[in-house]
Design a protein around this motif. Structure first.
Motif, PDB file in Angstrom:
ATOM      1  N   ASP A  22       1.082   5.997  -1.258  1.00 22.96           N
ATOM      2  CA  ASP A  22       1.334   7.045  -0.266  1.00 22.96           C
ATOM      3  C   ASP A  22       1.795   8.303  -0.992  1.00 22.96           C
ATOM      4  N   ARG A  73      -6.375  -3.851   8.489  1.00 23.41           N
ATOM      5  CA  ARG A  73      -6.908  -2.919   7.498  1.00 23.41           C
ATOM      6  C   ARG A  73      -8.347  -3.244   7.124  1.00 23.41           C
ATOM      7  N   GLU A  98       0.809  -1.215   0.000  1.00 27.88           N
ATOM      8  CA  GLU A  98       0.000   0.000   0.000  1.00 27.88           C
ATOM      9  C   GLU A  98       0.848   1.272   0.000  1.00 27.88           C
ATOM     10  N   PHE A 142       2.551   2.163  14.407  1.00 28.55           N
ATOM     11  CA  PHE A 142       2.299   3.496  13.853  1.00 28.55           C
ATOM     12  C   PHE A 142       2.860   4.602  14.743  1.00 28.55           C
ATOM     13  N   GLU A 147      -1.638   3.723   4.107  1.00 27.77           N
ATOM     14  CA  GLU A 147      -1.861   3.723   5.550  1.00 27.77           C
ATOM     15  C   GLU A 147      -2.238   5.113   6.086  1.00 27.77           C
ATOM     16  N   ARG A 194       2.253   0.705   9.675  1.00 28.60           N
ATOM     17  CA  ARG A 194       1.885  -0.568   9.048  1.00 28.60           C
ATOM     18  C   ARG A 194       0.646  -1.066   9.796  1.00 28.60           C
ATOM     19  N   ILE A 195      -0.504  -0.992   9.149  1.00 25.01           N
ATOM     20  CA  ILE A 195      -1.769  -1.354   9.788  1.00 25.01           C
ATOM     21  C   ILE A 195      -2.056  -2.825   9.506  1.00 25.01           C
TER      22      ILE A 195
END
Length: 638
Positions: free
Chosen positions: A58, A80, A54, A121, A98, A76-77
């Motif tokens: 960005d 999601r 992802e 995060f 993110e 880094r989720i």
């Protein structure tokens, strides 16, 4: 990972230029070009280090809140899809970066909504309506974030070097933070640099014209699971499977893992191998370069047991990593530049560097660890003895004591764990001294006497019992320990130094919450400490490891390398002695005395493992020298 920088100024300065300098100073942590965005009185920016798919989408700082919010994130989720579902997002979530997802969280639920986010995060949020800059981090601090509140401005960045690029922020060490480090106290709000604060893991710091307000984002609910014994093992397996799976997401490169003779890294490595099949998993084991004695109940060479783990999984490429005999003193400058903090155990850090070197050579971009396994997977449940005594369940206590005796526990050890939490601190300290292990700071810390004076007050403020009595509540002990965890600077430095993203599945928030809800008796069932992990992972680990009662002893050959580096140690102390902040914190003359009185034992002499020797030389001298080197570099004295 991403290097962040932000500036809110009420002085009319050129903010984009200043933020650009702060980002350029952090180029090692984010090689992509800097992107900045200004909203009213604040500028936020980032330099991206792409790690997950992802990240391709960005585009830098995100505008939201109908043009009143500006957000930048290093994230880094891991949940999601869950977040997108709760938000009712209909867009293609795979093409949502993110920071965009985090902005949606903040727009919907405010900054408190970050408690819903699982993963790593660090977030900066500027609210132009309220003129508030908010800084927030994930519960285990997997991404770092620091800030400085000056005269008419607030600056924030991922690492201190970003803040030091601002001309009005001083460059000097924090003597207080370094003293606490040497006393092994929990880190406070102050960083290791004077005037620079760290955002504590799991907290949000809101800064406005009136001051600073800190709130805790994550507090695990106190719930107790009531399951059948087999269901506890199945639940732990499922939690680790999920925690490992979400940490395999990456753009490119191979996956590696630490692999020792312990339950934590072995369980992580074996789980990753199962999930990656047929893709290879590179598993790295630190092995001693020279045979050396180890304390009783420990393993000096973890290579053979690790090899048995690897043999059970066809796709594990087992890589024993032997230290090259270098003195870690030669690595201290590199440590300072990468981590911007003193190193706790220089000889262990040297092993870590050797593993990173080997992983990079094999094209590893993600390296899994098991650092927090003691709080999750392999909690030993010993506090259950004191729980039984404190609640008057003497029959169950007698049964558990008999079971532990059958496992080889001595009566003194059982008695200490059972009664220790109820003994006054002064009495406990006397008892420990009576049986030959002093807990006095003077016995293991390089602090000069004057620097010890105020430690009792700071220890009490952090909830630290300097008598180190056993705990009576396993959950409280683990929560206290988790509050001490801050992985951010090490993770950021490892990425900059080796291009490797460290990820710890045992630090997964959902896994931690689940493990905290398991009754303590499940961790010591039938008198077997770490019983739950032994039951849960018997499907993927060899019987030799499942039944192993000893713990790994890293850098068992520390004294061999240190003996060869005595001249370097003495030379480093010369530089430290000329540094005023170091002289205010360290008892340099005592460290010199230790070098002059260096033991002349043979390398294979078991006396190297006496507590008096390891406390004075491995802890006091080597850790004190590393801390002095940090102070010297941070003071720019020589």
């Amino acid at each position: 990972m991403t290097a962040l920088a932000g500036l809110w100024s009420r002085r009319g300065e050129a903010m984009e230029t200043a933020v650009g300098r702060m980002l350029d100073a952090q180029a090692a942590f984010g090689p992509d070009p800097a992107i900045r965005r200004t909203l009213d009185a604040a500028t936020l920016g980032r330099r991206l280090y792409p790690l997950v798919p992802e990240d391709d989408f960005d585009r830098g700082p995100v505008l939201g809140g109908d043009g009143t919010l500006l957000l930048v994130a290093d994230a880094r989720i891991d949940n999601r899809d869950e977040i997108a579902s709760a938000l009712g997002l209909s867009v293609n979530i795979a093409r949502t970066a993110e920071p965009q997802l985090l902005m949606a969280v903040v727009e919907q639920w405010g900054i408190a909504g970050l408690a819903r986010v699982v993963g790593a995060f660090a977030v900066m949020l500027w609210d132009a309506r309220r003129s508030v800059l908010t800084l927030a981090r994930d519960p285990m601090g997997e991404r770092p974030l620091f800030y400085h509140r000056g005269d008419g401005f607030v600056a924030a960045s991922s690492m201190p070097r970003g803040l030091h690029a601002h001309p009005d922020i001083p460059y000097a060490p924090s003597e207080t933070a370094t003293a606490d480090f040497l006393a092994i106290l929990p880190e406070g709000e102050e960083s290791f640099f004077a005037g620079i604060a760290r955002v504590r893991p799991g907290h949000a710091v809101a800064i406005d014209a009136d001051g600073i307000a800190e709130t805790r984002l994550w507090t695990p609910a106190r719930t107790i699971l009531r399951l059948k014994p087999d269901d506890y093992a199945e639940g732990l397996r499922a939690e680790l499977d999920r925690a490992v799976a979400v940490r395999l997401r990456r753009i490119q490169g191979a996956v590696g893992s630490h692999l020792s003779a312990g339950l934590d890294s072995a369980s992580v490595a074996a789980t990753a191998a199962r999930l990656l099949t047929p893709e290879p998993l590179h598993a790295f084991t630190a092995v001693p370069g020279t045979s050396a004695p180890v304390p009783g109940g420990t393993i000096g060479d973890e290579g053979p047991v690790a090899a048995r783990v690897a043999a059970l999984h066809a796709n594990i490429v087992h890589v024993p990593v032997q230290g090259d005999g270098r003195s870690p003193l030669r690595l201290l400058d590199r440590h300072f530049d990468l981590y911007q903090r003193p190193v706790m155990n220089p000889w262990n850090a040297m092993w870590g560097e050797a593993i990173n070197d080997s992983a990079r050579a094999r094209g590893v971009s993600v390296l899994l660890t098991g650092q927090l396994g003691n709080f999750t997977l392999s909690h030993d449940g010993v506090q259950h003895l004191a729980q039984l005594f404190g609640t008057g369940r003497f029959g169950a206590l007698a049964t558990l004591a008999r079971q532990l005796r059958a496992q080889g526990w001595r009566r003194r050890r059982i008695g200490a764990a059972t009664l220790g939490p109820f003994v006054p601190p002064a009495v406990w300290t006397w008892l420990v001294d009576r049986f030959g292990h002093s807990l006095a700071l003077e016995g293991y810390s390089a602090l000069r006497p004057g620097a010890i004076a105020d430690l009792d007050r700071r220890a009490a403020a952090s909830g630290t019992d300097l008598s180190y009595r056993p705990w009576r509540d396993g959950r409280a002990m683990r929560l206290w320990g988790l509050d001490r965890v801050d992985m951010g600077s090490y993770n950021k430095g490892t990425l900059a130094g080796w291009g490797i993203d460290l990820r710890d599945p045992t630090a997964d928030r959902r896994l931690i919450e689940w493990a905290l809800s398991v009754p303590d008796e499940q961790y010591i069932l039938e008198g077997k400490p770490r019983s739950l992990a032994r039951r849960a992972f018997a499907d993927r680990l060899p019987p030799e490891l499942i039944g192993e009662q000893r713990r790994g002893y890293q850098a068992a050959d520390w004294h061999i390398g240190a003996t060869a580096a005595l001249e370097e140690l003495a030379a480093e102390l010369d530089g430290i002695e000329r540094c005023r902040p170091a002289g205010a914190v360290l008892d340099v003359e005592r460290l010199r005395t230790l070098i002059r009185n260096w033991p002349d034992f043979p390398a294979d002499d078991p006396r190297w493992n006496q507590l008096a020797i390891t406390d004075r030389y491995r802890s006091m001298l080597l850790r004190g020298t590393a801390a002095g080197h940090f102070l010297r570099r941070a003071a720019r004295s020589n």
